[in-house]
Design an enzyme around this catalytic site. Structure first.
Site, PDB file in Angstrom:
ATOM      1  N   GLU A 258       0.880  -1.125  -0.037  1.00 46.10           N
ATOM      2  CA  GLU A 258       0.166  -0.199   0.045  1.00 46.10           C
ATOM      3  C   GLU A 258       0.936   1.212  -0.160  1.00 46.10           C
ATOM      4  O   GLU A 258       1.613   1.507   0.712  1.00 46.10           O
ATOM      5  CB  GLU A 258      -0.845  -0.039   1.460  1.00 46.10           C
ATOM      6  N   CYS A 297      -3.033   8.506   3.546  1.00 52.49           N
ATOM      7  CA  CYS A 297      -2.907   7.887   2.330  1.00 52.49           C
ATOM      8  C   CYS A 297      -3.859   7.966   1.420  1.00 52.49           C
ATOM      9  O   CYS A 297      -4.123   7.948   0.198  1.00 52.49           O
ATOM     10  CB  CYS A 297      -2.432   6.374   2.377  1.00 52.49           C
TER      11      CYS A 297
HETATM   12  P1  NAP Z   1       8.546   5.090   4.252  1.00 53.88           P
HETATM   13  O1  NAP Z   1       9.626   6.008   4.437  1.00 53.88           O
HETATM   14  O2  NAP Z   1       8.522   4.458   2.860  1.00 53.88           O
HETATM   15  O3  NAP Z   1       8.624   4.046   5.463  1.00 53.88           O
HETATM   16  C1  NAP Z   1       7.624   2.937   5.522  1.00 53.88           C
HETATM   17  C2  NAP Z   1       8.003   1.967   6.214  1.00 53.88           C
HETATM   18  O4  NAP Z   1       9.088   1.194   5.601  1.00 53.88           O
HETATM   19  C3  NAP Z   1       8.519   2.482   7.655  1.00 53.88           C
HETATM   20  O5  NAP Z   1       8.432   1.495   8.547  1.00 53.88           O
HETATM   21  C4  NAP Z   1       9.930   2.426   7.461  1.00 53.88           C
HETATM   22  O6  NAP Z   1      10.865   2.012   8.520  1.00 53.88           O
HETATM   23  C5  NAP Z   1      10.356   1.116   6.596  1.00 53.88           C
HETATM   24  N1  NAP Z   1      11.403   0.935   5.867  1.00 53.88           N
HETATM   25  C6  NAP Z   1      12.178   1.893   5.222  1.00 53.88           C
HETATM   26  N2  NAP Z   1      13.161   1.229   4.511  1.00 53.88           N
HETATM   27  C7  NAP Z   1      13.224  -0.015   4.892  1.00 53.88           C
HETATM   28  C8  NAP Z   1      14.155  -1.121   4.728  1.00 53.88           C
HETATM   29  N3  NAP Z   1      15.210  -1.096   3.998  1.00 53.88           N
HETATM   30  N4  NAP Z   1      13.725  -2.496   5.087  1.00 53.88           N
HETATM   31  C9  NAP Z   1      12.636  -2.380   6.032  1.00 53.88           C
HETATM   32  N5  NAP Z   1      11.801  -1.508   6.294  1.00 53.88           N
HETATM   33  C10 NAP Z   1      12.060  -0.083   5.659  1.00 53.88           C
HETATM   34  O7  NAP Z   1       7.049   5.770   4.347  1.00 53.88           O
HETATM   35  P2  NAP Z   1       6.505   6.972   5.360  1.00 53.88           P
HETATM   36  O8  NAP Z   1       7.224   8.112   5.405  1.00 53.88           O
HETATM   37  O9  NAP Z   1       6.464   6.075   6.743  1.00 53.88           O
HETATM   38  O10 NAP Z   1       5.202   6.963   5.147  1.00 53.88           O
HETATM   39  C11 NAP Z   1       4.658   7.966   4.172  1.00 53.88           C
HETATM   40  C12 NAP Z   1       4.387   7.379   2.916  1.00 53.88           C
HETATM   41  O11 NAP Z   1       3.272   6.039   2.947  1.00 53.88           O
HETATM   42  C13 NAP Z   1       3.455   8.127   1.977  1.00 53.88           C
HETATM   43  O12 NAP Z   1       4.114   8.192   0.838  1.00 53.88           O
HETATM   44  C14 NAP Z   1       2.217   7.599   1.890  1.00 53.88           C
HETATM   45  O13 NAP Z   1       1.258   7.709   0.679  1.00 53.88           O
HETATM   46  C15 NAP Z   1       2.168   6.146   2.205  1.00 53.88           C
HETATM   47  N6  NAP Z   1       1.259   5.471   2.856  1.00 53.88           N
HETATM   48  C16 NAP Z   1       0.415   4.774   2.152  1.00 53.88           C
HETATM   49  C17 NAP Z   1      -0.443   4.281   2.811  1.00 53.88           C
HETATM   50  C18 NAP Z   1      -1.689   3.250   2.107  1.00 53.88           C
HETATM   51  O14 NAP Z   1      -2.252   2.648   2.886  1.00 53.88           O
HETATM   52  N7  NAP Z   1      -1.515   2.974   0.866  1.00 53.88           N
HETATM   53  C19 NAP Z   1      -1.063   4.272   4.027  1.00 53.88           C
HETATM   54  C20 NAP Z   1      -0.237   5.371   4.718  1.00 53.88           C
HETATM   55  C21 NAP Z   1       1.128   5.904   4.264  1.00 53.88           C
HETATM   56  P3  NAP Z   1      11.833   3.192   9.122  1.00 53.88           P
HETATM   57  O15 NAP Z   1      10.742   4.323   9.721  1.00 53.88           O
HETATM   58  O16 NAP Z   1      12.457   2.626  10.316  1.00 53.88           O
HETATM   59  O17 NAP Z   1      12.604   3.754   8.076  1.00 53.88           O
END
Ligand code: NAP
Length: 676
Positions: A258, A297
């Site tokens: 997602e 999101c």
């Molecule tokens: P993100 O930076 O992509 O992080 C998402 C998750 O991935 C975090 O738990 C992060 O952990 C983890 N992660 C990052 N690098 C990783 C790796 N190499 N290995 C394992 N895990 C890793 O996103 P965010 O800033 O938290 O969220 C914002 C984004 O999420 C927006 O683009 C939004 O559109 C999207 N979103 C989508 C939905 C949906 O349902 N479609 C819902 C909410 C948000 P760390 O924090 O420890 O880096």
């Protein structure tokens, strides 16, 4: 000020932050409030614990057992949610935002608990669809079944919903019978940790069912197998990196994503500025822009309005946004809190600079806005910002740049086809809403935009009071979307549970299928009970226990009596010539309802006993007409048993009625409630 040590819960032990721990700052003050992460976490030990301890314990339980655990968890969290509210303010969220995240998460547990009890069996195998006839005589059949994966659900969540984000994935996983390792985004993991602690302290889940990682996952994803599921929510960038890792691809590890979404809301061509739909549209847009400071999101990123109403929309939305008080989310007067972090604020500022190349900012100035009760230099505050794109066809960035904050762009359309084409330029999104009072517009929108959107939310004056909101993913409804939104699907009731199960096509005899599914399949062996089945209690009845009744002749007098008594004097029962002209009937025939009444008369045991009530009939089919002079008899078989309350359970009986030539004339499922 004490810095919260956010621990991981790994293989049964809490592990404090250690090497490589990251500092986490308050969204409101910018001060450090917590630290999380420990590079020494043993990923293999966590996976082993889940696979060897949690999985087997969960799989020994039935769907109903696991549903009951979800309900108990929901009740427990509901009793302690204040502690989660208190912590959550530091993420920048207001009390209203907590309702979405914390209460929304608890509500999701309740819905899955209820669906598990109502829609899934009190057994170990979930049947997907009906029995398929694979042979002429019914001795070889097919049935799709779902069984729990024998691995672990690794849940990686975004920062914006530290509680709901965890629980919306955890509920279907646990209900499926699969243990979970939850890894929230580090920036808000202190709230998730508190929620995990509450759940573990309640001692409801078996050991190994829930583990928690604060900080990085280490090399966990490189240790997954085909029995594991990665369920990811976050940015498209991270999703791509993780899902394209060779180990994930080589092992076909299920990866549900997602991710970003350029959701749209369309004002219907029928909605004039003085219509209730116009007001509704403006309210929904403003709510989506400001709830969670736009960090949802599902938030509306593109506002699509008829060309001649663009100005009115900008005016009305701006007027409403002007009332948004921004500040310390703990203050009751605050409508919008802070973004989660200074880096998220920077990211939004970068993204609006990109949008600014194609759209003009018509409301909100990031360099000049009031913040109540907090220091705007230290907290991650931004005002709501509205853009107007005058040439949405020529533009690209407004359709592919997600500023994950209180930002949205208005664009005009010529006609409905153009509106849908613009909505679809998001190249796949979670939700598009259409605010219209015209059923034709709604239909065209679903046909024209359904393929590009995981959810289409329609609203108008008729549904506005009860509608759940453009931005709310509901546990009953699918959440996810194609393309840019990640191509994944979560929730959607029992569909969401099956994402953690393997669907297997099983082929075999009726006896095989009965043994596997725990429900009697026609053609399987019948069980002869010691007494009339209506005298036997829920717990005593065996699957397949069968009663064969005596036969009863159906006479013309019976048919006429029934017709007069009920008022059903339809010609097929009363007029021989008219009945013969009908291609279905040889002449006058018995009413179907007369036949099922006779069936009850044949199989019912009249004395007071364990059968408490007849609660319905399912799948009723009349297969062959019954003429005066025919005689009918019934076979009544225990097909399925489902516990309902402490006192009684539902028996689903398979009923077939045959005539004097053993031809089937009717078939149905009869439902009764029986005392235990
Ligand atoms: P993100 O930076 O992509 O992080 C998402 C998750 O991935 C975090 O738990 C992060 O952990 C983890 N992660 C990052 N690098 C990783 C790796 N190499 N290995 C394992 N895990 C890793 O996103 P965010 O800033 O938290 O969220 C914002 C984004 O999420 C927006 O683009 C939004 O559109 C999207 N979103 C989508 C939905 C949906 O349902 N479609 C819902 C909410 C948000 P760390 O924090 O420890 O880096």
């Amino acid at each position: 000020m004490t810095i919260q040590q956010v621990s991981s819960f790994a293989a049964g032990d809490w592990v404090k932050p250690g090497k490589g721990a990251r500092e986490i700052a308050s969204a409101i003050t910018g001060d450090p409030i917590a630290e999380a992460g420990n590079a020494a976490l043993d990923a293999q030990a966590m996976l082993d614990h889940a696979r060897d301890v949690g999985g087997p314990a969960l799989r020994r339980m039935t769907f109903h057992d696991r549903a009951r655990m979800l309900k108990a968890l929901a009740i427990h969290l509901g009793q302690h949610k204040q502690a989660l509210y208190d912590l959550s303010f530091d993420t920048g969220a207001t009390q209203k935002d907590h309702l979405i995240d914390i209460d929304g998460g608890i509500g999701t547990l309740f819905v899955f608990a209820s669906k598990g009890r109502r829609e899934m069996p009190d057994g170990h195998v979930y049947l997907d669809g009906g029995v398929e006839q694979l042979s002429r005589d019914g001795s070889f059949l097919g049935q799709h079944v779902c069984t729990p994966l024998q691995g672990v659900g690794v849940h990686i969540n975004a920062y914006n919903f530290p509680v709901w984000g965890m629980l919306e994935k955890l509920a279907p996983t646990i209900l499926a019978g699969v243990p979970a390792i939850v890894k929230p985004a580090t920036s808000t993991c202190y709230v998730t940790e508190a929620c995990v602690r509450l759940m573990l302290e309640a001692d409801i889940l078996p050991a190994g069912a829930l583990q928690f990682v604060a900080g990085g996952l280490g090399d966990m994803l490189d240790r997954l197998t085909c029995q594991d599921v990665v369920s990811f929510t976050g940015s498209a960038h991270t999703a791509l990196k993780l899902r394209s890792a060779p180990h994930i691809l080589e092992n076909s590890v299920r990866f549900v994503a997602e991710q970003d979404s350029l959701n749209a809301s369309i004002l219907g061509p029928d909605a004039d500025p003085d219509s209730p739909e116009f007001d509704l549209f403006v309210k929904e847009v403003c709510r989506e822009m400001t709830a969670k400071a736009g960090q949802k999101c599902t938030a509306i990123r593109r506002i699509i309005a008829p060309n001649d109403r663009v100005e009115a929309v900008i005016e009305a939305v701006s007027a409403r946004l002007a009332k948004t008080t921004i500040g310390d989310p703990r203050k009751e007067t605050t409508r919008m809190g802070a973004l989660v972090s200074a880096s998220q604020k920077r990211d939004v500022l970068d993204k609006i600079a990109v949008l600014g190349r194609e759209a003009e900012r018509v409301f909100g100035n990031p360099d000049d806005f009031a913040v109540d009760g907090a220091d705007p230099e230290k907290g991650a505050f931004l005002p709501p910002m509205l853009f107007h794109c005058a040439d949405p066809d020529g533009a690209q960035r407004v359709h592919d740049t997600e500023a994950f904050g209180p930002v949205s762009t208005v664009m005009g359309y010529r006609d409905l086809d153009h509106a849908m084409a613009l909505a679809n330029r998001g190249e796949g999104s979670l939700v598009t809403s259409v605010i219209t009072h015209d059923g034709d517009v709604a239909r065209q929108a679903v046909l024209g935009a359904g393929a590009y959107h995981g959810r289409i939310y329609l609203n108008d004056r008729a549904s506005m009071k009860e509608s759940t909101g453009h931005g709310s993913p509901l546990p009953h409804m699918v959440h996810g979307g194609p393309g840019r939104a990640g191509g994944g699907e979560e929730l959607g009731g029992v569909r969401g549970v099956t994402h953690y199960m393997q669907r297997t096509a099983v082929q075999g005899s009726p006896d095989h299928l009965t043994a596997i599914g725990g429900q009697w399949v026609p053609g399987a062996a019948e069980v002869k009970g010691p007494a009339h089945p209506f005298t036997r209690r829920f717990g005593e009845l065996a699957i397949g226990e069968t009663l064969h009744t005596a036969a009863r002749e159906v006479t013309l007098e019976d048919i006429e009596h029934f017709a007069e008594f009920t008022g059903d004097t339809f010609y097929a029962h009363m007029d021989a010539e008219a009945a013969e002209r009908n291609p279905f009937f040889p002449g006058r025939v018995a009413h179907g309802y007369l036949l099922i009444s006779f069936a009850a008369g044949l199989f019912v045991e009249p004395a007071e006993g364990p059968v408490l009530a007849n609660t319905g009939l399912d799948n009723l089919r009349f297969m062959k007409p019954v003429e005066p002079g025919d005689s009918v008899k019934v076979r009544l078989t225990v097909k399925k048993k489902t516990p309902r309350t402490e006192d009684y359970g539902e028996i689903r009986w398979h009923v077939t009625m045959t005539n004097q030539d053993d031809e089937q004339v009717a078939e149905y499922d009869l439902l009764t409630m029986n005392a235990y």
